[in-house]
Design a protein around this motif. Structure first.
Motif, PDB file in Angstrom:
ATOM      1  N   CYS A 243       0.811  -1.230   0.000  1.00  0.00           N
ATOM      2  CA  CYS A 243       0.000   0.000   0.000  1.00  0.00           C
ATOM      3  C   CYS A 243       0.839   1.273   0.000  1.00  0.00           C
ATOM      4  N   SER A 266      -1.620  -3.719  -2.945  1.00  0.00           N
ATOM      5  CA  SER A 266      -2.572  -3.499  -1.860  1.00  0.00           C
ATOM      6  C   SER A 266      -3.309  -4.800  -1.596  1.00  0.00           C
ATOM      7  N   TYR A 268      -6.243  -4.766   0.271  1.00  0.00           N
ATOM      8  CA  TYR A 268      -7.547  -4.340   0.771  1.00  0.00           C
ATOM      9  C   TYR A 268      -8.587  -4.589  -0.320  1.00  0.00           C
ATOM     10  N   ASP A 272      -8.208  -5.872  -5.291  1.00  0.00           N
ATOM     11  CA  ASP A 272      -6.802  -5.565  -5.050  1.00  0.00           C
ATOM     12  C   ASP A 272      -6.043  -6.753  -4.470  1.00  0.00           C
ATOM     13  N   ASN A 327      -2.595   5.957   2.069  1.00  0.00           N
ATOM     14  CA  ASN A 327      -3.077   4.956   1.127  1.00  0.00           C
ATOM     15  C   ASN A 327      -4.502   4.499   1.413  1.00  0.00           C
ATOM     16  N   SER A 331      -7.472   2.635  -0.759  1.00  0.00           N
ATOM     17  CA  SER A 331      -7.549   1.192  -0.521  1.00  0.00           C
ATOM     18  C   SER A 331      -8.865   0.799   0.139  1.00  0.00           C
TER      19      SER A 331
END
Length: 450
Positions: A243, A266, A268, A272, A327, A331
């Motif tokens: 991230c 990432s 999340y 992602d 981020n 995210s």
């Protein structure tokens, strides 16, 4: 023990696509910038999750009081968790006059006698940096005496923002720890996780999947990390920035010094997490690993879609505003969209240029990127008819005034939203918030006021 980092070198980063194009350097010191978190705090956030190291704050007691236990960064370390303890030299007025180096030596001796950590990280603060205490010399002498790493961290608060402090923490690790020990064995799929602090156990949501694929996490900086592992980090095949981009200077320098490539991912949300796993496998360059990863992603997504089906029906037509930092501005927006929630605005006040680009990409042209969320979020709630505000605790009162649901998603949160299982946790929290009657009742007039 490496050389003291130069601030000017860290303000211009060749690995950052935005650094050469901006009129001013990245993270340039501006008046009042440290009110949102100083460099000292940033360095501690980056390094504090090393539970087998003592983190010694060389400064007044208030620096320790304002910084330790700032995030829930759990560890599986079987020994004494030093992140649950506070260590400081407690610099006083007399020390400002006569110098605090002797006090620092005594503190290190006391720690070694009573606690025997794997390393001691010594943090310079505003006061000790201004009076000129030579923590490099003290650490060098102590390392020769006690035979364990003594890491000087030059990140006094006045040098700049929290983001710059994270970079300075990375510089300290690179100078004093990375490359000082060889691993007992290596594998073709050894990686380092950089910028993963395991807040509320985020890392533990996806590392079991990496293990299933045969990908070994050699070292982390610094969630659930070990000093012995980060010393061997130079033998990894790939650095994975999780991230945040605040440690991109570290990964760029490790590529230059040790030939380790790096990617940014990432974990999340469903999209992602899946894209991150596939990109990681592709970066490691093994066809069989890529195929195994595709099979795993298909399996996990099918399981997750089945679990999320009732939530998605409930969330149809719901709109959310996101007021957090860095981020998380994009995210968590990605994760909410995976649940079927429309994100109409997100805060980019503490975001990098890269974060802003990603936030625009996820929210689309109609999404609002808030630069002053304190005043903007209430107006956007009225204009868009948002049903949910996800932010830090201070924004709770905005949600109460506007009588919409609220979720605390900053570091004070108690649940992990990382990986596939973390998305289920987020779905449950969104459901509970939307169905909680308190947000519609709390701002109503009392019966006797009507």
């Amino acid at each position: 023990m490496g050389k003291k980092p130069k601030i000017k070198e860290l303000l211009v980063e060749s690995a950052c696509a935005h650094s050469p194009t901006k009129k001013s350097a990245c993270n340039t010191q501006t008046p009042g910038a440290t009110t949102g978190g100083c460099a000292f705090e940033g360095a501690q956030i980056s390094l504090f999750p090393y539970a087998d190291a003592v983190h010694l704050v060389h400064g007044p007691i208030t620096c320790l009081g304002a910084s330790w236990e700032t995030r829930a960064t759990p560890t599986s370390y079987s020994g004494r968790d030093f992140t649950q303890m506070g260590f400081t030299t407690d610099i006083s007025t007399n020390d400002v006059v006569f110098g605090g180096e002797d006090k620092l030596r005594d503190a290190i001796a006391y720690i070694m006698q009573h606690y025997a950590p794997e390393a001691i990280l010594v943090y310079a603060t505003c006061v000790t940096a201004l009076i000129g205490d030579d923590i490099d010399a003290v650490c060098r002498q102590a390392q020769n005496t006690y035979g364990i790493p003594m890491v000087p961290v030059h990140a006094p608060g006045f040098v700049g923002s929290k983001n710059l402090g994270s970079r300075l923490g990375g510089e300290a690790v690179l100078a004093s720890l990375v490359g000082t020990r060889e691993p007992e064995k290596t594998t073709p799929f050894d990686i380092n996780l950089i910028g993963e602090y395991n807040v509320t156990g985020d890392m533990w949501q996806y590392t079991p999947l990496l293990e299933e694929l045969g990908i070994r996490v050699l070292a982390t900086l610094s969630g659930d990390g070990r000093i012995a592992d980060i010393r061997t980090a130079h033998r990894a095949r790939l650095n994975v920035i999780v991230c945040a981009k605040s440690l991109i200077s570290l990964t760029r320098k490790m590529q230059e010094q040790y030939g380790i490539p790096f990617i940014s991912l990432s974990f999340y949300g469903k999209r992602d997490t899946s894209n991150g796993l596939l990109a990681l496998a592709e970066a490691l360059g093994d066809k069989d690993l890529c195929e195994r990863t595709r099979i795993l992603v298909t399996r996990e997504e099918a399981w997750l879609d089945e679990k999320l089906a009732p939530y998605r029906r409930l969330f149809q037509g719901k709109k959310a505003i996101l007021n957090t930092g860095g981020n998380k501005s994009w995210s968590i927006a990605s994760a909410l969209q995976d649940l079927g929630v429309e994100v109409v605005a997100t805060s980019v006040r503490k975001a990098t240029e890269d974060d802003k680009e990603k936030a625009r990409q996820y929210l689309g042209e109609n999404g609002v990127l808030m630069t002053n969320p304190g005043t903007e979020q209430a107006q956007i709630i009225d204009r868009t008819g948002a049903h949910l505000l996800l932010a830090g605790g201070r924004s709770l009162y905005t949600a109460i005034k506007k009588r919409i649901a609220f979720i605390d998603v900053n570091q004070e949160k108690k649940k992990s939203y990382g990986g596939y299982k973390g998305l289920l946790n987020l779905a449950e929290d969104v459901k509970n918030a939307l169905e909680n009657p308190v947000f519609t009742i709390v701002a109503k007039e009392a019966p006797w006021e009507k």
